[in-house]
Scaffold this active site. Structure first.
Site, short mmCIF file in Angstrom:
data_model
loop_
_atom_site.label_atom_id
_atom_site.label_comp_id
_atom_site.label_asym_id
_atom_site.label_seq_id
_atom_site.Cartn_x
_atom_site.Cartn_y
_atom_site.Cartn_z
N SER A 28 0.76 -1.16 -0.07
CA SER A 28 0.19 -0.03 -0.05
C SER A 28 0.76 1.33 -0.02
O SER A 28 0.32 2.47 0.06
CB SER A 28 -0.93 0.03 1.14
OG SER A 28 -0.20 -0.03 2.47
N SER A 282 -13.59 27.72 -25.68
CA SER A 282 -13.76 26.49 -26.65
C SER A 282 -12.74 26.72 -27.95
O SER A 282 -12.36 27.80 -28.25
CB SER A 282 -15.37 26.52 -27.40
OG SER A 282 -14.94 25.78 -28.45
N LYS A 288 -17.43 31.24 -27.05
CA LYS A 288 -17.83 30.50 -25.82
C LYS A 288 -17.04 30.98 -24.69
O LYS A 288 -15.69 31.02 -24.78
CB LYS A 288 -17.71 29.04 -26.11
CG LYS A 288 -18.62 28.32 -27.07
CD LYS A 288 -20.06 28.18 -26.82
CE LYS A 288 -20.32 27.27 -25.37
NZ LYS A 288 -20.03 25.90 -26.23
N ASN A 290 -17.15 29.03 -21.14
CA ASN A 290 -17.75 27.93 -20.59
C ASN A 290 -17.72 28.00 -18.75
O ASN A 290 -16.27 28.07 -18.42
CB ASN A 290 -17.23 26.64 -20.95
CG ASN A 290 -17.76 26.55 -22.67
OD1 ASN A 290 -18.44 26.93 -23.03
ND2 ASN A 290 -16.66 25.77 -23.39
N TYR A 322 -9.35 -6.82 12.85
CA TYR A 322 -8.87 -6.05 11.67
C TYR A 322 -8.59 -7.21 10.60
O TYR A 322 -8.47 -8.40 10.72
CB TYR A 322 -7.19 -5.78 11.87
CG TYR A 322 -6.41 -5.20 10.60
CD1 TYR A 322 -6.84 -3.90 10.27
CD2 TYR A 322 -5.72 -6.04 9.80
CE1 TYR A 322 -6.20 -3.43 9.07
CE2 TYR A 322 -5.09 -5.77 8.76
CZ TYR A 322 -5.17 -4.60 8.36
OH TYR A 322 -4.63 -4.05 6.95
N1 ARG Z 1 -1.12 -1.37 5.31
C1 ARG Z 1 -2.12 -1.80 6.45
C2 ARG Z 1 -3.37 -1.24 6.07
O1 ARG Z 1 -3.68 -0.08 5.63
C3 ARG Z 1 -1.55 -1.81 7.75
C4 ARG Z 1 -2.06 -2.62 8.68
C5 ARG Z 1 -1.59 -3.90 8.21
N2 ARG Z 1 -1.90 -5.10 9.22
C6 ARG Z 1 -1.98 -6.40 9.07
N3 ARG Z 1 -2.02 -7.16 10.18
N4 ARG Z 1 -1.27 -6.72 7.90
O2 ARG Z 1 -4.39 -1.49 6.68
#
Ligand code: ARG
Length: 464
Positions: A28, A282, A288, A290, A322
């Site tokens: 991420s 335009s 024009k 816009n 989680y």
């Molecule tokens: N990148 C993860 C998220 O956004 C962080 C938490 C990850 N925790 C885990 N147990 N894999 O949720």
């Protein structure tokens, strides 16, 4: 973004490294690096608390905080080497800390999990986003109230079914938007207040066996208090849904407002002129101009509603506590923040320079027989039942349509042909000015009421 594969911070129990595609698929960091500042802020508070509790020495704490500050500087100057192999913002920063200060860096994660860490980071980030949105909202409201004061006497047609209905004042119309935005601000404030509790200490899901002080980390991070339940702390994202609901309602309001501005600014209506700097031309039609800004804001409401649906669907059916699903909360929230703040900013910048074409507005109010109700009310005051008055005025309007004249442009004898209750005092109620002045009560469109309402709106804004 680096693709090299150092051993993962969680790699102990694994006998082979993660598949390269899976690594990229599950990472991420490409988006959650946006919360780097909040992540560092949370880590500094955590390390500070750990040292106060005797879990870290003061020397270890100092070294951790110094390392984190250096990382913050590297990130801000664009020198930080983000790595997909280090998955997310949390592990990129922690790994870099270990590179910088060695084994002491490995102690930062004591009594903590990425689960309570990420829950904390998003709350900190969203709190800042809400504050920013509220300040743009206030700026827009100030612009609307100022415009309302300036145009408190300006007559325009009020509409129902987009048909001219009754005259209103332009200031009154602006204050209608202000009311919506005021409720919108209230929803954001409410959401911020409910969200402002600190999940740190919930750790992975059950809490931690270290003698931590949750009140202290909450206090250090400006939260009102620690969250109550560790399972809820790491899995709750309803604060995000609440924010997206409030943001969706704001975008819905802005899209309605946009629609009006687009109509008002059109060649056919010409009620207002949007300043050139908020319009584009335009490439083929030289004449024009816009109204791109309101059109874009109207369009952007779509992605906001989409983000709300994303987060609702993301959370639906998730068991405690989680789950990795939650990583999907960030991109909708980030885009929602940019969309909301950008749209509010565009409107706040645009409103003070709106040009109001008073003559066209007034003329349009007159052309629409917008004082017909006033004539009916006049006849009722003279003793005619309302339904009969409605019928009489309907006949007068029919003549007006036929002869292309407003009721106020007919002479007394013509009007008296419809009802002998009509006398020459009728012309006071047939003018658009008379019509708006007569609506002289709280919430009414009379210019003095608009000015009083603007004063009250300013006072509420100042007290926010
Ligand atoms: N990148 C993860 C998220 O956004 C962080 C938490 C990850 N925790 C885990 N147990 N894999 O949720």
């Amino acid at each position: 973004m680096s693709q090299e594969t150092p051993k993962a911070l969680w790699g102990g129990r694994f006998s082979e490294s993660t598949d390269a595609f899976v690594q990229a698929f599950t990472a991420s960091v490409e988006f959650d690096q946006r919360m780097a500042r909040e992540d560092i802020q949370g880590s500094i508070a955590h390390a500070t608390m750990l040292a106060e509790q005797g879990i870290l020495t003061d020397t270890e704490r100092n070294s951790i905080i110094e390392g984190l500050r250096q990382i913050e500087a590297e990130i801000e100057s664009g020198q930080f080497a983000w790595s997909i192999a280090r998955e997310d913002v949390h592990m990129n920063i922690e790994s870099r800390l270990i590179d910088l200060i060695g084994d002491t860096g490995k102690k930062l994660h004591t009594g903590r999990s990425r689960n309570d860490q990420v829950a904390t980071d998003i709350r900190l980030w969203l709190r800042g986003t809400i504050d920013h949105a509220i300040s743009e909202l206030s700026r827009l409201q100030t612009g609307l109230i100022t415009l309302a004061e300036r145009e408190s006497d300006t007559i325009m047609p009020g509409f129902t079914h987009l048909q001219a209905a009754q005259p209103v004042t332009f200031g009154h119309h602006m204050l209608a938007w202000n009311e919506m935005l005021e409720r919108d601000a209230g929803r954001l404030i409410d959401c911020r207040q409910r969200m402002n509790q600190c999940p740190l200490g919930a750790a992975a899901l059950a809490g931690t066996s270290y003698p931590i002080n949750r009140e202290r980390t909450a206090e250090l991070l400006g939260f009102d208090k620690p969250t109550e339940n560790s399972l809820d702390s790491v899995s709750d994202r309803d604060f995000g849904i609440e924010f997206l609901s409030a943001a969706s309602i704001i975008m819905m309001h802005l899209s309605r407002f946009s629609e009006e501005l687009i109509n008002w600014n059109s060649t056919a209506w010409q009620f207002v002129d949007l300043p050139d700097k908020f319009c584009t031309g335009s490439s083929i039609m030289p004449q024009k101009k816009n109204p791109d800004v309101p059109e874009l804001v109207r369009g952007k409401s779509g992605r906001m509603f989409g983000h709300l649906m994303s987060l609702l669907t993301l959370m639906k059916g998730q068991p405690l506590a989680y789950n990795k699903d939650n990583q999907e909360d960030k991109e909708p929230l980030y885009d929602a923040a940019d969309t909301l703040i950008g749209s509010l900013r565009a409107f706040a910048d645009m409103m003070p320079s709106l040009l109001v074409n008073k003559d066209i507005l007034k003329d349009s109010a007159i052309r629409g027989f917008s004082t017909a109700t006033d004539l009916a009310d006049y006849l009722v005051r003279k003793g005619l039942p309302f339904r009969d008055a409605h019928e009489v005025v309907g006949q007068a309007v029919a003549l007006g349509v036929q002869t292309k004249r407003d009721l106020s442009e007919m002479d007394l004898a013509e009007l008296q042909a419809f009802s002998d209750l009509i006398h020459d005092d009728v012309f006071e109620v047939l003018t658009v000015e008379g019509s708006v002045n007569a609506r002289d009560h709280i919430g009414g469109t009379a210019p003095n009421q608009v000015r009083a309402a603007a004063d009250r709106a300013k006072a509420r804004l100042a007290a926010r």
